[in-house]
Write a protein that holds these residues in place. Sequence first.
Motif, PDB file in Angstrom:
ATOM      1  N   GLU A  54       0.825  -1.202   0.000  1.00  0.00           N
ATOM      2  CA  GLU A  54       0.000   0.000   0.000  1.00  0.00           C
ATOM      3  C   GLU A  54       0.866   1.261   0.000  1.00  0.00           C
ATOM      4  O   GLU A  54       0.568   2.234  -0.699  1.00  0.00           O
ATOM      5  CB  GLU A  54      -0.907  -0.002   1.238  1.00  0.00           C
ATOM      6  CG  GLU A  54      -1.961  -1.093   1.260  1.00  0.00           C
ATOM      7  CD  GLU A  54      -3.126  -0.776   0.348  1.00  0.00           C
ATOM      8  OE1 GLU A  54      -3.993   0.043   0.740  1.00  0.00           O
ATOM      9  OE2 GLU A  54      -3.175  -1.344  -0.761  1.00  0.00           O
TER      10      GLU A  54
ATOM     11  N   TYR B 209       2.515   1.802  -3.376  1.00  0.00           N
ATOM     12  CA  TYR B 209       1.524   2.290  -4.340  1.00  0.00           C
ATOM     13  C   TYR B 209       1.242   3.773  -4.082  1.00  0.00           C
ATOM     14  O   TYR B 209       1.214   4.586  -5.013  1.00  0.00           O
ATOM     15  CB  TYR B 209       0.234   1.476  -4.226  1.00  0.00           C
ATOM     16  CG  TYR B 209      -0.807   1.869  -5.236  1.00  0.00           C
ATOM     17  CD1 TYR B 209      -0.841   1.270  -6.491  1.00  0.00           C
ATOM     18  CD2 TYR B 209      -1.763   2.850  -4.951  1.00  0.00           C
ATOM     19  CE1 TYR B 209      -1.792   1.628  -7.431  1.00  0.00           C
ATOM     20  CE2 TYR B 209      -2.707   3.221  -5.891  1.00  0.00           C
ATOM     21  CZ  TYR B 209      -2.717   2.605  -7.125  1.00  0.00           C
ATOM     22  OH  TYR B 209      -3.659   2.985  -8.049  1.00  0.00           O
TER      23      TYR B 209
ATOM     24  N   TYR C  27       2.784  -7.018  -3.296  1.00  0.00           N
ATOM     25  CA  TYR C  27       1.467  -7.651  -3.232  1.00  0.00           C
ATOM     26  C   TYR C  27       1.552  -9.117  -3.692  1.00  0.00           C
ATOM     27  O   TYR C  27       0.947 -10.013  -3.089  1.00  0.00           O
ATOM     28  CB  TYR C  27       0.471  -6.926  -4.136  1.00  0.00           C
ATOM     29  CG  TYR C  27      -0.045  -5.607  -3.642  1.00  0.00           C
ATOM     30  CD1 TYR C  27      -0.533  -5.453  -2.350  1.00  0.00           C
ATOM     31  CD2 TYR C  27      -0.078  -4.495  -4.490  1.00  0.00           C
ATOM     32  CE1 TYR C  27      -1.039  -4.239  -1.916  1.00  0.00           C
ATOM     33  CE2 TYR C  27      -0.575  -3.271  -4.060  1.00  0.00           C
ATOM     34  CZ  TYR C  27      -1.055  -3.146  -2.771  1.00  0.00           C
ATOM     35  OH  TYR C  27      -1.557  -1.944  -2.350  1.00  0.00           O
TER      36      TYR C  27
ATOM     37  N   GLU D 161      -7.910  -7.861  -0.518  1.00  0.00           N
ATOM     38  CA  GLU D 161      -7.498  -6.486  -0.761  1.00  0.00           C
ATOM     39  C   GLU D 161      -6.153  -6.435  -1.478  1.00  0.00           C
ATOM     40  O   GLU D 161      -5.917  -5.556  -2.317  1.00  0.00           O
ATOM     41  CB  GLU D 161      -7.427  -5.719   0.561  1.00  0.00           C
ATOM     42  CG  GLU D 161      -8.788  -5.476   1.200  1.00  0.00           C
ATOM     43  CD  GLU D 161      -8.677  -4.617   2.444  1.00  0.00           C
ATOM     44  OE1 GLU D 161      -8.076  -3.533   2.365  1.00  0.00           O
ATOM     45  OE2 GLU D 161      -9.191  -5.043   3.485  1.00  0.00           O
TER      46      GLU D 161
ATOM     47  N   GLY E 168      -5.451  -4.664  -4.879  1.00  0.00           N
ATOM     48  CA  GLY E 168      -4.369  -3.684  -4.951  1.00  0.00           C
ATOM     49  C   GLY E 168      -3.364  -4.028  -6.033  1.00  0.00           C
ATOM     50  O   GLY E 168      -2.862  -3.144  -6.735  1.00  0.00           O
TER      51      GLY E 168
ATOM     52  N   TRP F  53      -4.724  -3.025  -9.425  1.00  0.00           N
ATOM     53  CA  TRP F  53      -4.606  -1.583  -9.625  1.00  0.00           C
ATOM     54  C   TRP F  53      -3.156  -1.190  -9.908  1.00  0.00           C
ATOM     55  O   TRP F  53      -2.878  -0.327 -10.750  1.00  0.00           O
ATOM     56  CB  TRP F  53      -5.120  -0.832  -8.396  1.00  0.00           C
ATOM     57  CG  TRP F  53      -6.494  -0.287  -8.568  1.00  0.00           C
ATOM     58  CD1 TRP F  53      -7.655  -0.766  -8.024  1.00  0.00           C
ATOM     59  CD2 TRP F  53      -6.872   0.854  -9.348  1.00  0.00           C
ATOM     60  NE1 TRP F  53      -8.723  -0.002  -8.409  1.00  0.00           N
ATOM     61  CE2 TRP F  53      -8.269   1.005  -9.219  1.00  0.00           C
ATOM     62  CE3 TRP F  53      -6.156   1.744 -10.137  1.00  0.00           C
ATOM     63  CZ2 TRP F  53      -8.965   2.017  -9.864  1.00  0.00           C
ATOM     64  CZ3 TRP F  53      -6.856   2.772 -10.775  1.00  0.00           C
ATOM     65  CH2 TRP F  53      -8.248   2.902 -10.624  1.00  0.00           C
TER      66      TRP F  53
END
Length: 199
Positions: A24, A27, A39, A54, A58, A61
Amino acid sequence: HLDNLFEKYPQGNRIADGLFWLGESRYGAGDPRGAESVYRIMIQRFSMHELVAEARYGRAWALYKAGEFNTAARAFGNYVRSFPNGNFAIDAELKIADSFFSAKDYVRAESAYHVFYQKYPDRDEQQRAHYQWSVSLLKTGKAGEAASAFQYHAETWAGSALADDAKYMIGWSHFKAERYQDAIASYRTFLESEPSSPY
């Protein structure tokens, strides 16, 4: 260092948590490729962890932001198949279409946008999905259908952020379909109704 931690704590939830938040953070710092790598490790090592859904979203994305559009489409699709009722399932379905469109695979984008538009008639995203479907029709050479689709869009979502775009695209679609009189008429109507439009 990660390999040593995995060997020492093969089921370490704290390590899984740390990997997720590292992904996270990368990103959020504008490093989608670094985020995707983290990830992916988290997903592979801790496939049953509570944050894996999640992490998979993620990762999809991150792939999209990294410009890996075809791989992103597969990743979003895998998320939807694995978590059809997940918190991000509907958004992921739309991102499948966006990924195809960004990859310039307009045939699959057209299909995916149309499926989303019909499947979720009450979602806020329906308007954008319909507009993108109309653009995809034009991109695949279906200019006549695109003109009708843009006309429907302009009438259905009059006053919306995309309404002006749709009105302009009606004329452009007629032009691409070599229906020049219809194009002239559409452009005249557009100029009369939207004299201050940047178009």
